[in-house]
Design a protein around this motif. Sequence first.
Motif, PDB file in Angstrom:
ATOM      1  N   SER A 197       0.836  -1.202   0.000  1.00  0.00           N
ATOM      2  CA  SER A 197       0.000   0.000   0.000  1.00  0.00           C
ATOM      3  C   SER A 197       0.870   1.251   0.000  1.00  0.00           C
ATOM      4  CB  SER A 197      -0.903   0.006   1.240  1.00  0.00           C
ATOM      5  OG  SER A 197      -1.764  -1.112   1.238  1.00  0.00           O
ATOM      6  N   PRO A 198       0.314   2.403  -0.382  1.00  0.00           N
ATOM      7  CA  PRO A 198       1.082   3.652  -0.380  1.00  0.00           C
ATOM      8  C   PRO A 198       1.586   3.994   1.018  1.00  0.00           C
ATOM      9  CG  PRO A 198      -0.986   3.912  -1.586  1.00  0.00           C
ATOM     10  CD  PRO A 198      -1.054   2.584  -0.890  1.00  0.00           C
ATOM     11  N   PRO A 199       2.679   4.740   1.120  1.00  0.00           N
ATOM     12  CA  PRO A 199       3.238   5.078   2.431  1.00  0.00           C
ATOM     13  C   PRO A 199       2.399   6.134   3.150  1.00  0.00           C
ATOM     14  CG  PRO A 199       4.453   6.204   0.706  1.00  0.00           C
ATOM     15  CD  PRO A 199       3.493   5.275   0.011  1.00  0.00           C
ATOM     16  N   PRO A 200       2.503   6.198   4.480  1.00  0.00           N
ATOM     17  CA  PRO A 200       1.750   7.191   5.252  1.00  0.00           C
ATOM     18  C   PRO A 200       2.020   8.631   4.842  1.00  0.00           C
ATOM     19  CG  PRO A 200       2.615   5.496   6.700  1.00  0.00           C
ATOM     20  CD  PRO A 200       3.235   5.251   5.352  1.00  0.00           C
ATOM     21  N   SER A 201       3.196   8.891   4.288  1.00  0.00           N
ATOM     22  CA  SER A 201       3.527  10.258   3.880  1.00  0.00           C
ATOM     23  C   SER A 201       2.560  10.801   2.841  1.00  0.00           C
ATOM     24  CB  SER A 201       4.954  10.321   3.334  1.00  0.00           C
ATOM     25  OG  SER A 201       5.102   9.462   2.216  1.00  0.00           O
ATOM     26  N   VAL A 202       1.950   9.917   2.045  1.00  0.00           N
ATOM     27  CA  VAL A 202       0.959  10.347   1.054  1.00  0.00           C
ATOM     28  C   VAL A 202      -0.216  11.018   1.746  1.00  0.00           C
ATOM     29  CG1 VAL A 202      -0.712   9.516  -0.654  1.00  0.00           C
ATOM     30  CG2 VAL A 202       1.612   8.615  -0.655  1.00  0.00           C
ATOM     31  N   VAL A 203      -0.645  10.446   2.854  1.00  0.00           N
ATOM     32  CA  VAL A 203      -1.754  11.022   3.619  1.00  0.00           C
ATOM     33  C   VAL A 203      -1.316  12.322   4.282  1.00  0.00           C
ATOM     34  CG1 VAL A 203      -3.432  10.635   5.455  1.00  0.00           C
ATOM     35  CG2 VAL A 203      -2.679   8.721   4.019  1.00  0.00           C
ATOM     36  N   ALA A 204      -0.150  12.319   4.882  1.00  0.00           N
ATOM     37  CA  ALA A 204       0.348  13.503   5.583  1.00  0.00           C
ATOM     38  C   ALA A 204       0.463  14.694   4.643  1.00  0.00           C
ATOM     39  CB  ALA A 204       1.691  13.193   6.225  1.00  0.00           C
ATOM     40  N   ASP A 205       1.026  14.479   3.472  1.00  0.00           N
ATOM     41  CA  ASP A 205       1.173  15.578   2.507  1.00  0.00           C
ATOM     42  C   ASP A 205      -0.192  16.082   2.050  1.00  0.00           C
ATOM     43  OD1 ASP A 205       3.904  15.299   2.699  1.00  0.00           O
ATOM     44  OD2 ASP A 205       4.117  14.139   0.851  1.00  0.00           O
ATOM     45  N   ALA A 206      -1.148  15.164   1.899  1.00  0.00           N
ATOM     46  CA  ALA A 206      -2.493  15.558   1.477  1.00  0.00           C
ATOM     47  C   ALA A 206      -3.195  16.374   2.556  1.00  0.00           C
ATOM     48  CB  ALA A 206      -3.314  14.321   1.119  1.00  0.00           C
ATOM     49  N   VAL A 207      -2.939  16.063   3.827  1.00  0.00           N
ATOM     50  CA  VAL A 207      -3.517  16.835   4.919  1.00  0.00           C
ATOM     51  C   VAL A 207      -3.001  18.270   4.890  1.00  0.00           C
ATOM     52  CG1 VAL A 207      -3.562  17.123   7.436  1.00  0.00           C
ATOM     53  CG2 VAL A 207      -3.970  14.873   6.423  1.00  0.00           C
ATOM     54  N   VAL A 208      -1.704  18.432   4.740  1.00  0.00           N
ATOM     55  CA  VAL A 208      -1.117  19.772   4.672  1.00  0.00           C
ATOM     56  C   VAL A 208      -1.703  20.547   3.495  1.00  0.00           C
ATOM     57  CG1 VAL A 208       1.014  21.078   4.318  1.00  0.00           C
ATOM     58  CG2 VAL A 208       1.015  19.076   5.821  1.00  0.00           C
ATOM     59  N   ALA A 209      -1.803  19.882   2.339  1.00  0.00           N
ATOM     60  CA  ALA A 209      -2.344  20.537   1.148  1.00  0.00           C
ATOM     61  C   ALA A 209      -3.826  20.865   1.320  1.00  0.00           C
ATOM     62  CB  ALA A 209      -2.142  19.640  -0.073  1.00  0.00           C
ATOM     63  N   GLY A 210      -4.584  19.949   1.933  1.00  0.00           N
ATOM     64  CA  GLY A 210      -6.000  20.187   2.143  1.00  0.00           C
ATOM     65  C   GLY A 210      -6.261  21.357   3.075  1.00  0.00           C
ATOM     66  N   LEU A 211      -5.468  21.469   4.124  1.00  0.00           N
ATOM     67  CA  LEU A 211      -5.585  22.610   5.025  1.00  0.00           C
ATOM     68  C   LEU A 211      -5.300  23.913   4.292  1.00  0.00           C
ATOM     69  CD1 LEU A 211      -3.839  21.125   8.195  1.00  0.00           C
ATOM     70  CD2 LEU A 211      -6.187  21.985   8.113  1.00  0.00           C
ATOM     71  N   ALA A 212      -4.250  23.917   3.499  1.00  0.00           N
ATOM     72  CA  ALA A 212      -3.874  25.133   2.776  1.00  0.00           C
ATOM     73  C   ALA A 212      -4.924  25.531   1.739  1.00  0.00           C
ATOM     74  CB  ALA A 212      -2.515  24.942   2.099  1.00  0.00           C
ATOM     75  N   ALA A 213      -5.562  24.528   1.136  1.00  0.00           N
ATOM     76  CA  ALA A 213      -6.561  24.789   0.102  1.00  0.00           C
ATOM     77  C   ALA A 213      -7.936  25.096   0.675  1.00  0.00           C
ATOM     78  CB  ALA A 213      -6.647  23.595  -0.848  1.00  0.00           C
ATOM     79  N   GLY A 214      -8.140  24.791   1.952  1.00  0.00           N
ATOM     80  CA  GLY A 214      -9.432  25.040   2.566  1.00  0.00           C
ATOM     81  C   GLY A 214     -10.506  24.066   2.155  1.00  0.00           C
ATOM     82  N   THR A 215     -10.119  22.840   1.790  1.00  0.00           N
ATOM     83  CA  THR A 215     -11.090  21.840   1.354  1.00  0.00           C
ATOM     84  C   THR A 215     -11.598  21.030   2.545  1.00  0.00           C
ATOM     85  OG1 THR A 215      -9.289  20.293   0.885  1.00  0.00           O
ATOM     86  CG2 THR A 215     -10.091  21.631  -0.943  1.00  0.00           C
ATOM     87  N   PHE A 216     -12.836  20.550   2.429  1.00  0.00           N
ATOM     88  CA  PHE A 216     -13.402  19.706   3.481  1.00  0.00           C
ATOM     89  C   PHE A 216     -13.006  18.254   3.271  1.00  0.00           C
ATOM     90  CE2 PHE A 216     -17.154  17.123   5.001  1.00  0.00           C
ATOM     91  CZ  PHE A 216     -16.813  17.187   6.343  1.00  0.00           C
ATOM     92  N   HIS A 217     -13.248  17.708   2.093  1.00  0.00           N
ATOM     93  CA  HIS A 217     -12.882  16.324   1.790  1.00  0.00           C
ATOM     94  C   HIS A 217     -11.460  16.249   1.245  1.00  0.00           C
ATOM     95  CE1 HIS A 217     -17.372  15.888   1.542  1.00  0.00           C
ATOM     96  NE2 HIS A 217     -17.096  14.760   2.151  1.00  0.00           N
ATOM     97  N   VAL A 218     -10.686  15.306   1.753  1.00  0.00           N
ATOM     98  CA  VAL A 218      -9.349  15.031   1.227  1.00  0.00           C
ATOM     99  C   VAL A 218      -9.265  13.545   0.912  1.00  0.00           C
ATOM    100  CG1 VAL A 218      -6.887  14.921   1.792  1.00  0.00           C
ATOM    101  CG2 VAL A 218      -8.217  16.940   2.427  1.00  0.00           C
TER     102      VAL A 218
END
Length: 246
Positions: A197-218
């Motif tokens: 499966s993909p590494p946990p860093s994929v989720v972590a980077d998406a969280v940072v990006a989602g916060l910056a973008a102001g999105t609800f669903h990531v």
Amino acid sequence: MAFTIDGKTALVTGANRGIGKAIVEAFLAAGAAKVYAGVRTPASAEPLVVEYGDRVVPVAVDYLKPETITAAAATAGDVEVVVSNAGVLKTADPLAADAIDALEFENTVNVYGLIRMAQAFAPVLKANGGGAFVQLNSIASVKAFPDFATYCASKAAAYSITQSLKTKFGEQGTQVVSVHPGPIGTDMADEAGFGDSPPPSVVADAVVAGLAAGTFHVWPDEMAQQVGGAYAGFATAIVEADLMEG
């Protein structure tokens, strides 16, 4: 509503391994001033302290012990972003003899733990300007898998609570992010039989990006993005819409 990590103080639960540890590392890489590492046993976060020094502060958080959540909110009075990541998974289909016991345990951690985290940290976030609250849900929040039926049910319930938190937290200026990964390369996924499966860093980077973008669903990984793409119309028209307007 958008939120940047640079210079902020965060708290991440389940921080000593897997997705939680990756989020701690991603936040620090993005310039977080301090991260409270929420773990059941503070000593388990010591490797993070060794690597990052006083930018990481271990704090006891055990979703099975509500008093630790209350105490953590008192300790982390300067926190500006909270990530509720800790969770459990049982393998139980609806006809299994232990299905009800499995669901009860999963609900206690995955659902009641989320509610307790939100209740404890809502006033802290409000006092610190609003900030952000991130909940680690799953593609299992929107799609049931029979052999993991009780886990999926608990994640669906957590997702429902997260939707309500979006509105209630929004009233105090707190951004809410609902994260829906597919199987990720963690101890939990390995125990459930999800290899390669993909590494946990994929989720972590998406969280940072989602916060910056102001999105609800990531939707962090490839499988999640396929689910998210199919779900997008409903999410926009129904989940993220205010159906009470007018």
